[in-house]
Design a protein around this motif. Structure first.
Motif, PDB file in Angstrom:
ATOM      1  N   SER A   1       0.792  -1.234   0.000  1.00 23.62           N
ATOM      2  CA  SER A   1       0.000   0.000   0.000  1.00 23.62           C
ATOM      3  C   SER A   1       0.822   1.281   0.000  1.00 23.62           C
ATOM      4  CB  SER A   1      -0.914   0.012   1.235  1.00 23.62           C
ATOM      5  OG  SER A   1      -1.771  -1.090   1.226  1.00 23.62           O
ATOM      6  N   GLY A   2       2.101   1.185   0.188  1.00 23.64           N
ATOM      7  CA  GLY A   2       2.925   2.392   0.295  1.00 23.64           C
ATOM      8  C   GLY A   2       2.795   3.002   1.673  1.00 23.64           C
ATOM      9  N   SER A   3       3.095   4.270   1.805  1.00 27.04           N
ATOM     10  CA  SER A   3       3.058   4.923   3.111  1.00 27.04           C
ATOM     11  C   SER A   3       1.612   5.058   3.594  1.00 27.04           C
ATOM     12  CB  SER A   3       3.746   6.278   3.052  1.00 27.04           C
ATOM     13  OG  SER A   3       3.126   7.105   2.110  1.00 27.04           O
ATOM     14  N   LEU A   4       1.416   4.845   4.893  1.00 23.64           N
ATOM     15  CA  LEU A   4       0.088   4.880   5.493  1.00 23.64           C
ATOM     16  C   LEU A   4       0.139   5.578   6.845  1.00 23.64           C
ATOM     17  CD1 LEU A   4      -0.906   1.144   4.927  1.00 23.64           C
ATOM     18  CD2 LEU A   4      -1.861   3.104   3.713  1.00 23.64           C
ATOM     19  N   THR A   5      -0.984   6.155   7.244  1.00 20.32           N
ATOM     20  CA  THR A   5      -1.074   6.670   8.609  1.00 20.32           C
ATOM     21  C   THR A   5      -1.139   5.480   9.554  1.00 20.32           C
ATOM     22  OG1 THR A   5      -3.482   6.723   8.608  1.00 20.32           O
ATOM     23  CG2 THR A   5      -2.336   8.737   7.868  1.00 20.32           C
ATOM     24  N   ARG A   6      -0.803   5.717  10.813  1.00 21.37           N
ATOM     25  CA  ARG A   6      -0.883   4.649  11.808  1.00 21.37           C
ATOM     26  C   ARG A   6      -2.302   4.112  11.919  1.00 21.37           C
ATOM     27  NH1 ARG A   6       3.534   4.918  15.979  1.00 21.37           N
ATOM     28  NH2 ARG A   6       5.091   6.276  15.059  1.00 21.37           N
ATOM     29  N   ALA A   7      -3.285   5.000  11.839  1.00 21.83           N
ATOM     30  CA  ALA A   7      -4.685   4.579  11.945  1.00 21.83           C
ATOM     31  C   ALA A   7      -5.062   3.640  10.796  1.00 21.83           C
ATOM     32  CB  ALA A   7      -5.601   5.793  11.958  1.00 21.83           C
ATOM     33  N   LYS A   8      -4.678   3.992   9.581  1.00 18.28           N
ATOM     34  CA  LYS A   8      -5.000   3.157   8.417  1.00 18.28           C
ATOM     35  C   LYS A   8      -4.237   1.839   8.476  1.00 18.28           C
ATOM     36  CE  LYS A   8      -7.110   2.424   4.543  1.00 18.28           C
ATOM     37  NZ  LYS A   8      -8.554   2.208   4.530  1.00 18.28           N
ATOM     38  N   LEU A   9      -2.982   1.889   8.921  1.00 11.69           N
ATOM     39  CA  LEU A   9      -2.178   0.675   9.054  1.00 11.69           C
ATOM     40  C   LEU A   9      -2.806  -0.266  10.078  1.00 11.69           C
ATOM     41  CD1 LEU A   9       0.357  -0.807   8.135  1.00 11.69           C
ATOM     42  CD2 LEU A   9       1.641   0.460   9.862  1.00 11.69           C
TER      43      LEU A   9
ATOM     44  N   LEU B   1       5.274  -2.086  18.091  1.00 10.45           N
ATOM     45  CA  LEU B   1       6.045  -2.630  16.974  1.00 10.45           C
ATOM     46  C   LEU B   1       6.602  -1.540  16.062  1.00 10.45           C
ATOM     47  CD1 LEU B   1       3.899  -5.748  16.077  1.00 10.45           C
ATOM     48  CD2 LEU B   1       6.225  -5.728  16.974  1.00 10.45           C
ATOM     49  N   LEU B   2       5.808  -0.515  15.784  1.00  9.56           N
ATOM     50  CA  LEU B   2       6.298   0.570  14.929  1.00  9.56           C
ATOM     51  C   LEU B   2       7.475   1.280  15.595  1.00  9.56           C
ATOM     52  CD1 LEU B   2       3.016   2.141  13.497  1.00  9.56           C
ATOM     53  CD2 LEU B   2       4.639   0.623  12.350  1.00  9.56           C
ATOM     54  N   GLY B   3       7.387   1.500  16.902  1.00 10.10           N
ATOM     55  CA  GLY B   3       8.494   2.129  17.613  1.00 10.10           C
ATOM     56  C   GLY B   3       9.785   1.334  17.484  1.00 10.10           C
TER      57      GLY B   3
ATOM     58  N   SER C   1       1.054  11.633  10.972  1.00 14.71           N
ATOM     59  CA  SER C   1       2.179  11.418  10.076  1.00 14.71           C
ATOM     60  C   SER C   1       1.994  10.044   9.438  1.00 14.71           C
ATOM     61  CB  SER C   1       3.497  11.481  10.839  1.00 14.71           C
ATOM     62  OG  SER C   1       3.535  10.497  11.844  1.00 14.71           O
ATOM     63  N   LYS C   2       2.713   9.809   8.374  1.00 17.33           N
ATOM     64  CA  LYS C   2       2.634   8.523   7.690  1.00 17.33           C
ATOM     65  C   LYS C   2       3.872   7.697   8.015  1.00 17.33           C
ATOM     66  CE  LYS C   2      -0.337   9.655   3.828  1.00 17.33           C
ATOM     67  NZ  LYS C   2      -0.482   9.558   2.370  1.00 17.33           N
ATOM     68  N   VAL C   3       3.688   6.403   8.009  1.00 17.68           N
ATOM     69  CA  VAL C   3       4.766   5.448   8.211  1.00 17.68           C
ATOM     70  C   VAL C   3       5.063   4.831   6.861  1.00 17.68           C
ATOM     71  CG1 VAL C   3       5.465   3.344   9.406  1.00 17.68           C
ATOM     72  CG2 VAL C   3       3.947   4.963  10.546  1.00 17.68           C
TER      73      VAL C   3
END
Length: 93
Positions: free
Chosen positions: A27-35, A49-51, A76-78
């Motif tokens: 999906s490419g870059s995503l916000t934390r909420a969408k991820l 896990l993201l940290g 922000s996007k990850v």
């Protein structure tokens, strides 16, 4: 619950890391909420896990997606860190 249904926490963490990486690859870059929505991971598990993955250099964050945020933290996007990958080729003769 029998022994075949028991999963070690390290194995579960590895599976969840894979879900994050696979989702970002597709999906490419995503916000934390969408991820979180796409991986079905809890906010706590995802944040943890993201940290770790950002600290390890596997992922990176990119700026705010909205400059007109009135309340709360700007999202922000990850994304995958393009400098973290490596390719290996093996030739068997």
């Amino acid at each position: 619950m029998n022994r075949s249904e028991i999963i070690r926490s390290d194995d579960l963490r590895s599976q969840n890391r894979y879900r994050i990486l696979n989702t970002l690859r597709g999906s490419g870059s995503l916000t934390r909420a969408k991820l979180g929505e796409l991986t079905n991971l809890s906010q706590a598990a995802l944040s943890n896990l993201l940290g770790i993955m950002i600290e390890q250099g596997l992922l990176t964050t990119i700026g705010s997606t909205s400059k007109n945020v009135k309340r709360g933290r700007p999202q922000s996007k990850v994304t995958l860190n393009s400098e973290a990958g490596a390719a290996v080729t093996v030739s068997i003769n």
